[in-house]
Structure formats: structure tokens, C-alpha cells
Design an enzyme around this catalytic site. Sequence first.
Site, PDB file in Angstrom:
ATOM      1  N   GLY A 272      42.857  29.194  52.073  1.00 47.94           N
ATOM      2  CA  GLY A 272      43.644  28.334  52.946  1.00 47.94           C
ATOM      3  C   GLY A 272      44.903  29.007  53.442  1.00 47.94           C
ATOM      4  O   GLY A 272      45.201  30.159  53.099  1.00 47.94           O
ATOM      5  N   ALA A 273      45.643  28.272  54.257  1.00 46.65           N
ATOM      6  CA  ALA A 273      46.872  28.818  54.825  1.00 46.65           C
ATOM      7  C   ALA A 273      47.962  28.970  53.779  1.00 46.65           C
ATOM      8  O   ALA A 273      48.788  29.884  53.852  1.00 46.65           O
ATOM      9  CB  ALA A 273      47.356  27.917  55.958  1.00 46.65           C
ATOM     10  N   GLU A 274      47.966  28.067  52.793  1.00 44.74           N
ATOM     11  CA  GLU A 274      49.010  28.082  51.779  1.00 44.74           C
ATOM     12  C   GLU A 274      48.545  28.615  50.427  1.00 44.74           C
ATOM     13  O   GLU A 274      49.366  29.109  49.648  1.00 44.74           O
ATOM     14  CB  GLU A 274      49.568  26.660  51.581  1.00 44.74           C
ATOM     15  CG  GLU A 274      50.273  26.086  52.790  1.00 44.74           C
ATOM     16  CD  GLU A 274      51.561  26.838  53.118  1.00 44.74           C
ATOM     17  OE1 GLU A 274      52.220  27.323  52.181  1.00 44.74           O
ATOM     18  OE2 GLU A 274      51.890  26.945  54.309  1.00 44.74           O
ATOM     19  N   ALA A 275      47.251  28.476  50.149  1.00 49.84           N
ATOM     20  CA  ALA A 275      46.774  28.855  48.821  1.00 49.84           C
ATOM     21  C   ALA A 275      45.296  29.215  48.863  1.00 49.84           C
ATOM     22  O   ALA A 275      44.555  28.795  49.755  1.00 49.84           O
ATOM     23  CB  ALA A 275      46.995  27.711  47.837  1.00 49.84           C
TER      24      ALA A 275
ATOM     25  N   LYS B 100      33.549  23.816  34.186  1.00 53.04           N
ATOM     26  CA  LYS B 100      33.896  24.381  35.482  1.00 53.04           C
ATOM     27  C   LYS B 100      35.277  23.909  35.893  1.00 53.04           C
ATOM     28  O   LYS B 100      35.598  22.723  35.783  1.00 53.04           O
ATOM     29  CB  LYS B 100      32.861  23.970  36.540  1.00 53.04           C
ATOM     30  CG  LYS B 100      32.968  24.759  37.842  1.00 53.04           C
ATOM     31  CD  LYS B 100      31.801  24.434  38.771  1.00 53.04           C
ATOM     32  CE  LYS B 100      31.854  25.286  40.043  1.00 53.04           C
ATOM     33  NZ  LYS B 100      30.725  24.984  40.951  1.00 53.04           N
TER      34      LYS B 100
ATOM     35  N   ASP C 173      50.513  14.665  52.805  1.00 50.18           N
ATOM     36  CA  ASP C 173      49.508  15.396  53.587  1.00 50.18           C
ATOM     37  C   ASP C 173      48.159  14.691  53.475  1.00 50.18           C
ATOM     38  O   ASP C 173      47.159  15.293  53.093  1.00 50.18           O
ATOM     39  CB  ASP C 173      49.410  16.836  53.086  1.00 50.18           C
ATOM     40  CG  ASP C 173      48.632  17.745  54.041  1.00 50.18           C
ATOM     41  OD1 ASP C 173      48.460  17.360  55.225  1.00 50.18           O
ATOM     42  OD2 ASP C 173      48.207  18.834  53.616  1.00 50.18           O
TER      43      ASP C 173
END
Length: 217
Positions: free
Chosen positions: A13-16, A27, A127
Site C-alpha cells: 500500500g501507499a502507507e504500509a 496465520k 478512513d
Amino acid sequence: MDSSTKLTLLHRGAEADLFTLVLARWKAVLKRRIRKTYRTAELDVKIRRERTTREALAMHAAKRLGVRAPTLLEVNPEDCSIKMNFIDGVLARNVIDPTSSSDSITIFENFGRQVGILHNGGIVHGDLTTSNVIIAPGFRTFMLDFGMSSHSDEIEDIGVDLHLFERSLATTHTRDTRAFMRAFSKGYRETVGSAQSQKSLKKAAVIARRGRYLALR
């Protein structure tokens, strides 16, 4: 983390970045916030550590309220990472449009109830989008990514949360999302009560009109 632990990339992702791994035969997911080169190194580390800690605290608080969210397993502010249990399901953003109308209504009513629990507990997500919702078997909805969350019971903050969710529906999905929002509002009202629901949704509408007015200026 043990160097022998195998990480499998789940999402970039863009942040993480998100990785799957196995912890004691279970899992799990590792979320690691990535370095932003446009920020100075000192500021970047500060921001990533703060957001990692804030997300972990908000996720834990949401779970205590009864919100369906991943279970926090470990937080490492130094590494800007969080470990949580893996939720077996599908991302709402990817399946809402082809899903039948009746099933979609059930999904959004369920999600509305979850957001209502969150707001009742004095937390705004920050968000709310279908990219941050996992649909598990039985149309159960799990809320993800609390990195922008904050503690607030201010009607303005709650209204912004709801407005951003409604706007994200309209900009993300090809179907008529008004029915989705009506279903969401129904579930939300069942949790927070008619009076609070009306007040919060009215504030969201005011914020939406305010945004349109500023866009036209």
C-alpha cells in the site's frame, strides 16, 4: 522477529506493506509502515512510530467495545510494525459491485452497526472506506486500518467520518450507492439510536454541502 519466519507479501500500500506469516501454527498478518523519502528521516520515523502506536491502541480499544476488528498480537513502534490475526474473508471493495443487491444490503447494515458501536465508544475511524472492510462468511464485516483513528465524541468529527464514508462509496463503486448508504444508516441507527443517528447523519449532510459550496467558489 525470528529470521526463520517466512513472510509472504499480501498487499503493498501507499502507507504500509502487509505480509502473512505463521505464528504458533496460526496465520497472522504483519503490517509494516514504509519509509517516505520526501520526509526528513527524523520526521518520518516520528510519524510512522506515532501512527503505529495510535493504530494499535485504537484497534485494541475497538475490540474491547465489541467492534469486529483484527486481534492485536504484537506492536513494535521501533520497527513501525503491528502483528494481528489473519481475517479469512474478502475485501469489500473488490466484491460489492458484483454482489447481489439483497446480500449487499445485509453487508452494509452489518457494517453500519459496527461503525455505530465504534462511535458510541468515542472513537472515529478516520478512513472509512470499503477498502478497509473485510467480509467474512455469514456477511460479517471486520473493520481494518485504524491508523487515522482518534478518540472523539464531537458531532463534527463523527459527521466527517460518515461523510467521508458516503463519499468513498460514490467515488469507488459503479452501482447506485444510495441504497448502500440507506442500509448502512439503518444498521447505524439500530446501534446508536434514532436521535443520535439523525443528528450524526444530518451533520454529515451539512459537511457534504459545505464541501460542494467550497468546490464551486
